[in-house]
Design an enzyme around this catalytic site. Structure first.
Site, PDB file in Angstrom:
ATOM      1  N   HIS A  35       0.813  -1.464   0.000  1.00  0.00           N
ATOM      2  CA  HIS A  35      -0.033  -0.001  -0.098  1.00  0.00           C
ATOM      3  C   HIS A  35       0.701   1.202   0.012  1.00  0.00           C
ATOM      4  O   HIS A  35       0.517   2.274   0.334  1.00  0.00           O
ATOM      5  CB  HIS A  35      -1.002   0.061   1.273  1.00  0.00           C
ATOM      6  CG  HIS A  35      -1.989  -1.061   0.960  1.00  0.00           C
ATOM      7  ND1 HIS A  35      -3.405  -0.982   0.429  1.00  0.00           N
ATOM      8  CD2 HIS A  35      -2.206  -2.266   1.473  1.00  0.00           C
ATOM      9  CE1 HIS A  35      -3.933  -2.122   0.450  1.00  0.00           C
ATOM     10  NE2 HIS A  35      -3.330  -2.824   1.052  1.00  0.00           N
ATOM     11  N   ASP A  37       2.486   1.929  -2.934  1.00  0.00           N
ATOM     12  CA  ASP A  37       2.764   2.423  -4.399  1.00  0.00           C
ATOM     13  C   ASP A  37       1.817   3.687  -4.977  1.00  0.00           C
ATOM     14  O   ASP A  37       2.362   4.429  -5.429  1.00  0.00           O
ATOM     15  CB  ASP A  37       2.602   1.198  -5.397  1.00  0.00           C
ATOM     16  CG  ASP A  37       1.304   0.266  -5.367  1.00  0.00           C
ATOM     17  OD1 ASP A  37       0.486   0.698  -4.622  1.00  0.00           O
ATOM     18  OD2 ASP A  37       1.184  -0.234  -6.197  1.00  0.00           O
ATOM     19  N   ALA A 121      -5.394 -14.649  -5.206  1.00  0.00           N
ATOM     20  CA  ALA A 121      -4.508 -15.086  -4.335  1.00  0.00           C
ATOM     21  C   ALA A 121      -3.528 -13.925  -3.861  1.00  0.00           C
ATOM     22  O   ALA A 121      -2.443 -14.325  -3.144  1.00  0.00           O
ATOM     23  CB  ALA A 121      -3.626 -16.248  -4.799  1.00  0.00           C
ATOM     24  N   GLY A 122      -3.895 -12.997  -4.441  1.00  0.00           N
ATOM     25  CA  GLY A 122      -2.871 -11.712  -4.005  1.00  0.00           C
ATOM     26  C   GLY A 122      -1.570 -11.708  -4.859  1.00  0.00           C
ATOM     27  O   GLY A 122      -0.544 -11.256  -4.641  1.00  0.00           O
ATOM     28  N   SER A 125      -2.925 -12.005 -10.509  1.00  0.00           N
ATOM     29  CA  SER A 125      -3.558 -12.564 -11.715  1.00  0.00           C
ATOM     30  C   SER A 125      -4.120 -11.586 -12.518  1.00  0.00           C
ATOM     31  O   SER A 125      -3.980 -11.583 -13.929  1.00  0.00           O
ATOM     32  CB  SER A 125      -4.329 -13.743 -11.519  1.00  0.00           C
ATOM     33  OG  SER A 125      -5.550 -13.246 -10.838  1.00  0.00           O
ATOM     34  N   GLU A 158      -7.479  -0.898 -14.991  1.00  0.00           N
ATOM     35  CA  GLU A 158      -8.025  -1.221 -13.549  1.00  0.00           C
ATOM     36  C   GLU A 158      -8.896  -0.062 -13.091  1.00  0.00           C
ATOM     37  O   GLU A 158      -9.928  -0.237 -12.209  1.00  0.00           O
ATOM     38  CB  GLU A 158      -7.023  -1.628 -12.631  1.00  0.00           C
ATOM     39  CG  GLU A 158      -6.111  -2.868 -12.580  1.00  0.00           C
ATOM     40  CD  GLU A 158      -6.733  -4.083 -12.027  1.00  0.00           C
ATOM     41  OE1 GLU A 158      -7.358  -3.701 -11.190  1.00  0.00           O
ATOM     42  OE2 GLU A 158      -6.417  -5.207 -12.366  1.00  0.00           O
ATOM     43  N   ASP A 170       1.826  -3.616  -9.673  1.00  0.00           N
ATOM     44  CA  ASP A 170       1.402  -5.032 -10.111  1.00  0.00           C
ATOM     45  C   ASP A 170       1.995  -5.022 -11.490  1.00  0.00           C
ATOM     46  O   ASP A 170       2.710  -6.011 -12.248  1.00  0.00           O
ATOM     47  CB  ASP A 170       0.020  -5.412  -9.882  1.00  0.00           C
ATOM     48  CG  ASP A 170      -0.146  -5.724  -8.438  1.00  0.00           C
ATOM     49  OD1 ASP A 170       0.733  -5.388  -7.607  1.00  0.00           O
ATOM     50  OD2 ASP A 170      -1.503  -5.716  -8.214  1.00  0.00           O
TER      51      ASP A 170
HETATM   52  C1  GLA Z   1      -2.507  -4.552  -4.826  1.00  0.00           C
HETATM   53  C2  GLA Z   1      -2.739  -3.267  -5.937  1.00  0.00           C
HETATM   54  C3  GLA Z   1      -1.336  -2.732  -5.805  1.00  0.00           C
HETATM   55  C4  GLA Z   1      -0.796  -2.363  -4.503  1.00  0.00           C
HETATM   56  C5  GLA Z   1      -1.165  -3.591  -3.542  1.00  0.00           C
HETATM   57  C6  GLA Z   1      -0.768  -3.435  -2.151  1.00  0.00           C
HETATM   58  O1  GLA Z   1      -2.012  -5.422  -5.218  1.00  0.00           O
HETATM   59  O2  GLA Z   1      -2.961  -3.723  -7.122  1.00  0.00           O
HETATM   60  O3  GLA Z   1      -1.124  -1.594  -6.592  1.00  0.00           O
HETATM   61  O4  GLA Z   1      -1.532  -1.452  -4.003  1.00  0.00           O
HETATM   62  O5  GLA Z   1      -2.511  -4.075  -3.740  1.00  0.00           O
HETATM   63  O6  GLA Z   1       0.509  -3.003  -1.948  1.00  0.00           O
END
Ligand code: GLA
Length: 387
Positions: A35, A37, A121-122, A125, A158, A170
């Site tokens: 959090h 970025d 899954a974070g 994807s 997004e 990401d």
């Molecule tokens: C998601 C968002 C990223 C980043 C993370 C948290 O993956 O897509 O831009 O903010 O959460 O670090």
């Protein structure tokens, strides 16, 4: 090989032509810097060996035809049409329309999307799909956009079509990743430095909670809004700041009475996390894995207690990791509210940890914990098939 040839054959049957080009783009892990970025701060992600793949060909029509191979769903829309979209269609449509703000796409295309980055899954994807698609379109039509512009296009998709006001981490990691390296990305300047990910006898173990929170995207946007609110107030005292990245802990504390308690806590987390990324990067360069691990635990504590984006399943897994000597650092990873923990663990103890914790997790929460060993791979690539 099989996984590659099956979609290829399917493409040929489904669209009655051969694909002209293949593009791949990976998911990512993030060692530390969560959090930060969208606050212009630093992150330390790395691309993984799991990726989205797009097969694509021009179709000479005024219709874009998409097929999501893994869920067997088709979606098509006219060049100038704005159809209603759901789920994965938002990514496809969003990338096309965001890209068109930079370049014309002169005719329709046939597109098959597949991949092996686990959903929810974070592991990003969605960024993997967006980046593979944007690169595929760019290279198929020879649009000449560079990878940084493609990262912005995917981020915009997004924001405007999926509704998540994400940062750039990401998409950037997916496009620019380098095998066996993490990347220290400055999200304000948007430039990066590769840092060798040398973990010695240790590996990166991800533990997927198999929890994905349906309100995660609105909670994510709320966090971003809280940070922006904090900046707008702090700006009255420090006119030169534009993002939380420009603020240090002392400055924040000096104006603490001006901020609502919740906003202060969220801002403090971000300011501290930014400092941790720089320290963690130095620890990695110095080979000081113990220090890196401590910073990861501190990151988790901040995410859980201050930024409030963890959940009981993630906290449980990090709690287990703390009692396990072979793990030197563990924390929740990504946006939060579910997804994976990332753990730096001695390679000989991986099975031991899984055998011990998976049953405990299952009896506590009634669901499986899925372990994944993350190998660090390269970023997006494309390849023209011979005609
Ligand atoms: C998601 C968002 C990223 C980043 C993370 C948290 O993956 O897509 O831009 O903010 O959460 O670090």
């Amino acid at each position: 090989m099989k996984k590659v040839s099956l979609p290829y054959d399917f493409f040929r049957n489904h669209f009655s032509q051969n694909p002209h080009l293949k593009a791949t783009s990976p998911g990512r892990v993030n060692i530390i810097g969560e959090h930060t970025d969208y606050n212009g701060g630093w992150v330390l992600p790395a691309a993984i060996d799991k990726q989205a793949m797009v097969l694509i060909a021009k179709n000479g029509l005024d219709q874009h035809r998409f097929y999501a191979y893994d869920i067997q769903e088709a979606f098509e829309f006219g060049l100038a049409e704005n159809p209603p979209t759901n789920g994965w269609e938002k990514y496809a449509f969003g990338v096309v329309r965001s890209l068109e703000k930079h370049r014309d796409i002169p005719q329709g295309m046939d597109v098959l999307i597949t991949g092996n980055v686990p959903f929810g899954a974070g592991l990003s994807s969605s960024a993997a799909i967006e980046c593979a698609l944007a690169l595929a379109i760019n290279d198929l039509f020879e649009l000449g956009l560079d990878k940084k512009t493609l990262a912005y296009i995917c981020q915009k998709a997004e924001h405007d079509y999926v509704g998540v006001k994400c940062g750039i981490m990401d998409q950037f990691a997916s496009l620019f990743g380098q095998e066996n390296h993490a990347m220290l990305l400055d999200c304000q300047k948007v430039d990066h430095e590769y840092v060798p990910l040398e973990l010695g006898e240790h590996v990166l173990l991800l533990c997927n909670t198999n929890v994905s929170h349906s309100l995660a995207s609105s909670a994510y946007n709320d966090r971003r809004a809280a940070c922006e609110k904090g900046v707008s107030i702090l700006k009255q005292y420090y006119p030169n700041i534009s993002q939380l990245r420009d603020v240090d802990e002392q400055q924040l504390n000096a104006q603490r009475d001006q901020l609502d308690a919740d906003i202060l806590t969220k801002c403090l987390y971000v300011v501290q996390e930014n400092a941790r990324v720089i320290q963690a990067c130095q620890a990695l360069k110095d080979g000081d894995l113990q220090q890196l691990g401590q910073l990861m635990y501190a990151s988790h504590d901040g995410l859980s207690n201050m930024y409030d984006v963890s959940c009981k399943e993630l906290d449980f897994l990090v709690g287990q990791a703390r009692h396990f000597d072979a793990i030197i650092g563990s924390r929740m990873m990504g946006g939060g509210f579910g997804g994976c923990t990332i753990n730096i663990i001695h390679k000989d103890e991986v099975n031991h940890f899984i055998e011990k914790v998976a049953p405990l997790y299952e009896s506590e929460f009634g669901k499986e914990m899925t372990p994944i060993i993350a190998q660090i791979g390269n970023g997006a690539q494309s390849h023209h098939f011979p005609s």
